[in-house]
Write a protein that holds these residues in place. Structure first.
Motif, PDB file in Angstrom:
ATOM      1  N   ILE A 234       0.633  -1.240  -0.195  1.00 61.55           N
ATOM      2  CA  ILE A 234       0.023   0.104  -0.040  1.00 61.55           C
ATOM      3  C   ILE A 234       0.937   1.070  -0.018  1.00 61.55           C
ATOM      4  CG2 ILE A 234      -1.518   1.370   1.474  1.00 61.55           C
ATOM      5  CD1 ILE A 234      -2.882  -1.667   2.345  1.00 61.55           C
ATOM      6  N   GLU A 235       1.796   1.247   0.701  1.00 61.46           N
ATOM      7  CA  GLU A 235       2.764   2.391   1.020  1.00 61.46           C
ATOM      8  C   GLU A 235       3.597   2.516  -0.532  1.00 61.46           C
ATOM      9  OE1 GLU A 235       6.822   3.792   3.333  1.00 61.46           O
ATOM     10  OE2 GLU A 235       6.538   1.596   2.981  1.00 61.46           O
ATOM     11  N   ARG A 237       2.214   1.946  -3.416  1.00 63.38           N
ATOM     12  CA  ARG A 237       1.209   2.364  -4.354  1.00 63.38           C
ATOM     13  C   ARG A 237       0.900   3.817  -4.089  1.00 63.38           C
ATOM     14  NH1 ARG A 237      -1.101  -2.808  -3.581  1.00 63.38           N
ATOM     15  NH2 ARG A 237      -2.565  -1.880  -2.263  1.00 63.38           N
ATOM     16  N   TYR A 238       0.745   4.042  -2.670  1.00 64.49           N
ATOM     17  CA  TYR A 238       0.546   5.538  -2.442  1.00 64.49           C
ATOM     18  C   TYR A 238       1.600   6.589  -2.976  1.00 64.49           C
ATOM     19  CZ  TYR A 238      -1.409   9.179   0.535  1.00 64.49           C
ATOM     20  OH  TYR A 238      -1.976  10.306   1.005  1.00 64.49           O
ATOM     21  N   ASN A 239       2.637   6.437  -2.511  1.00 63.03           N
ATOM     22  CA  ASN A 239       3.887   7.115  -2.824  1.00 63.03           C
ATOM     23  C   ASN A 239       4.209   7.439  -4.336  1.00 63.03           C
ATOM     24  OD1 ASN A 239       4.377   7.900  -0.157  1.00 63.03           O
ATOM     25  ND2 ASN A 239       5.715   6.053   0.065  1.00 63.03           N
ATOM     26  N   GLU A 240       3.933   6.071  -4.989  1.00 60.27           N
ATOM     27  CA  GLU A 240       3.932   6.436  -6.575  1.00 60.27           C
ATOM     28  C   GLU A 240       2.646   7.497  -7.031  1.00 60.27           C
ATOM     29  OE1 GLU A 240       3.656   2.317  -7.921  1.00 60.27           O
ATOM     30  OE2 GLU A 240       5.606   2.225  -7.727  1.00 60.27           O
ATOM     31  N   LEU A 241       1.719   7.247  -6.267  1.00 56.83           N
ATOM     32  CA  LEU A 241       0.545   8.139  -6.925  1.00 56.83           C
ATOM     33  C   LEU A 241       0.867   9.684  -6.304  1.00 56.83           C
ATOM     34  CD1 LEU A 241      -2.435   6.002  -5.734  1.00 56.83           C
ATOM     35  CD2 LEU A 241      -2.081   6.951  -8.283  1.00 56.83           C
ATOM     36  N   ASN A 362      -6.571   1.474   3.091  1.00 54.40           N
ATOM     37  CA  ASN A 362      -6.205   1.380   1.625  1.00 54.40           C
ATOM     38  C   ASN A 362      -6.159   2.991   1.093  1.00 54.40           C
ATOM     39  OD1 ASN A 362      -5.908  -1.635   0.704  1.00 54.40           O
ATOM     40  ND2 ASN A 362      -7.637  -1.426   1.766  1.00 54.40           N
ATOM     41  N   ASP A 364      -4.352   4.331  -0.939  1.00 59.80           N
ATOM     42  CA  ASP A 364      -4.092   4.773  -2.035  1.00 59.80           C
ATOM     43  C   ASP A 364      -5.630   4.710  -3.057  1.00 59.80           C
ATOM     44  OD1 ASP A 364      -4.039   1.863  -0.991  1.00 59.80           O
ATOM     45  OD2 ASP A 364      -3.875   1.489  -3.358  1.00 59.80           O
ATOM     46  N   LEU A 367      -6.706   8.297  -2.511  1.00 55.33           N
ATOM     47  CA  LEU A 367      -5.812   9.256  -3.287  1.00 55.33           C
ATOM     48  C   LEU A 367      -5.946   9.411  -4.745  1.00 55.33           C
ATOM     49  CD1 LEU A 367      -3.232  11.162  -3.159  1.00 55.33           C
ATOM     50  CD2 LEU A 367      -1.869   9.311  -3.287  1.00 55.33           C
ATOM     51  N   ARG A 368      -6.395   7.926  -5.131  1.00 61.25           N
ATOM     52  CA  ARG A 368      -6.304   7.718  -6.815  1.00 61.25           C
ATOM     53  C   ARG A 368      -7.625   8.545  -7.124  1.00 61.25           C
ATOM     54  NH1 ARG A 368      -9.343   4.384  -9.388  1.00 61.25           N
ATOM     55  NH2 ARG A 368      -8.789   3.757 -11.816  1.00 61.25           N
TER      56      ARG A 368
END
Length: 392
Positions: A234-235, A237-241, A362, A364, A367-368
């Motif tokens: 999750i971390e 994916r979140y940081n990539e976003l 979740n 992310d 955020l998405r």
């Protein structure tokens, strides 16, 4: 006969609790125990000892104080390190003045008072440990509803006043319940005698900070490694976003939710939702506020501060999809907001969506959604999952 823990680990735990009331991010390792390092969570400290673990929850409303401490003793603890925790509990309570509870892990028959943790436990593969739920009418997880229909999961009433008789009847080993400021305790539950796990993660000051609490819940249910692995994914994916959002050339401001009676509950600038908006590289009119909970504002205050917000994201509970005429029927004043005038309102129907079950752990996914809405110049993210544009 159970044996007492040795005096050296006992003193180490007492010293730990005296030093760690402010949260996990500033705690130094204590001799005799291994401190679990949290990258984002600020209100949780965990130290592992030989045969047991101490988890300390910082009081979100009283800086420098402890909300609750838990002594986690696994069923597989080595002989000679097991304890009923009585002496240790009394010593820690005397030192900190806070509640101290022994929890024998893994939990196997638990009541979950919030839909948030139903989703998490199912994701961790521990849905079978859910034996009771509160506020069933607000739970949208199909599996939970089906298990309740079959009588395998009990409906334990409202989260504010759980039915103690039902909890006792299903032989629950613990209850997960959210603490609130000045709540005055948990009523009859305080007489129950089994662990009350205070799920204070919602008072974290970042989305990843709240999500990181899944490591603690993993310890409670015997799936620590799986929780660690799930958080790492999750971390990532979140940081990539977050990085993707920073490449956008579009800047939009965001208004959240709507008035309820005389009060408009607005997420504080340091709340998890406030921080997600910031991580989406969007503007938030209340970003300078330092509250990690909600602000209780008047309609006029919100209109003055956020009337020119480009986008309006609101969560609602309704049988029918939200429309602009419906909004006006609730409050004619909504027509004064820029997002209303320009038809940039996005609604999330929480009566049909699993928003509350999914997004806390979740983030992310949330955020998405916000990036898609506030940065139309970014491609490749597909359509939103929770917030849908309100029909004209």
């Amino acid at each position: 006969m159970n044996k007492r823990l040795s005096i050296i680990p006992l003193l180490a735990v007492v010293l730990l609790l005296l030093c760690s009331c402010g949260g996990g991010s500033t705690t130094a390792a204590v001799s005799g125990g291994d401190t679990v390092r949290f990258k984002y969570a600020e209100r949780l400290t965990v130290v592992k000892y030989d045969g047991y673990t101490v988890a300390t929850l910082a009081d979100p409303w009283n800086k420098g104080r402890t909300l609750h401490s838990y002594i986690l003793i696994p069923d597989t603890a080595k002989a000679g390190t097991q304890t009923d925790g009585k002496g240790l509990t009394e010593s820690l309570r005397a030192q900190t003045g806070a509640a101290v509870t022994v929890v024998h892990t893994p939990l196997k028959r638990t009541v979950v008072a919030s839909s948030v943790y139903c989703g998490l436990l199912i994701s961790l593969g521990k849905g079978d440990a859910i034996r009771g739920v509160c506020d069933l009418k607000y739970i949208n997880q199909p599996w939970i509803k089906e298990q309740c229909r079959l009588g395998r999961i009990a409906d334990c009433g409202d989260a504010s006043t759980p039915t103690l008789e039902k909890i006792i009847d299903i032989n629950a080993d613990a209850i997960l319940i959210s603490p609130f400021q000045n709540s005055g305790g948990y009523g009859r539950l305080d007489e129950w005698g089994n662990p009350i796990i205070e799920t204070a993660d919602y008072m974290e000051t970042s989305a990843l900070g709240r999500a990181e609490w899944m490591k603690f819940y993993g310890m409670l249910f015997g799936v620590e490694d799986k929780a660690d692995s799930m958080f790492n994914d999750i971390e990532k994916r979140y940081n990539e976003l977050v990085k993707l959002a920073r490449t956008s050339t579009v800047s939009k401001s965001v208004l959240v939710d709507k008035i309820a009676g005389p009060v408009w509950y607005v997420p504080g600038g340091r709340s998890t939702l406030g921080r997600v908006i910031a991580d989406a590289n969007a503007e938030y009119p209340f970003s300078t506020d330092n509250n990690s909970g909600s602000l209780q504002l008047t309609f006029e205050t919100v209109l003055t501060k956020a009337g020119n917000a480009d986008v309006w994201l609101l969560r609602y509970d309704g049988k029918n999809p939200l429309t602009y005429p419906t909004l006006l029927s609730e409050n004619q004043g909504y027509s004064q907001f820029k997002a209303f005038k320009e038809r940039q309102v996005y609604g999330c129907n929480t009566s049909t969506s699993t928003f509350y079950e999914d997004t806390p752990f979740n983030p992310d996914l949330l955020l998405r959604d916000i990036i898609i809405i506030t940065h139309p110049d970014l491609s490749g993210l597909g359509s939103t999952r929770y917030f849908k544009k309100v029909a004209k």
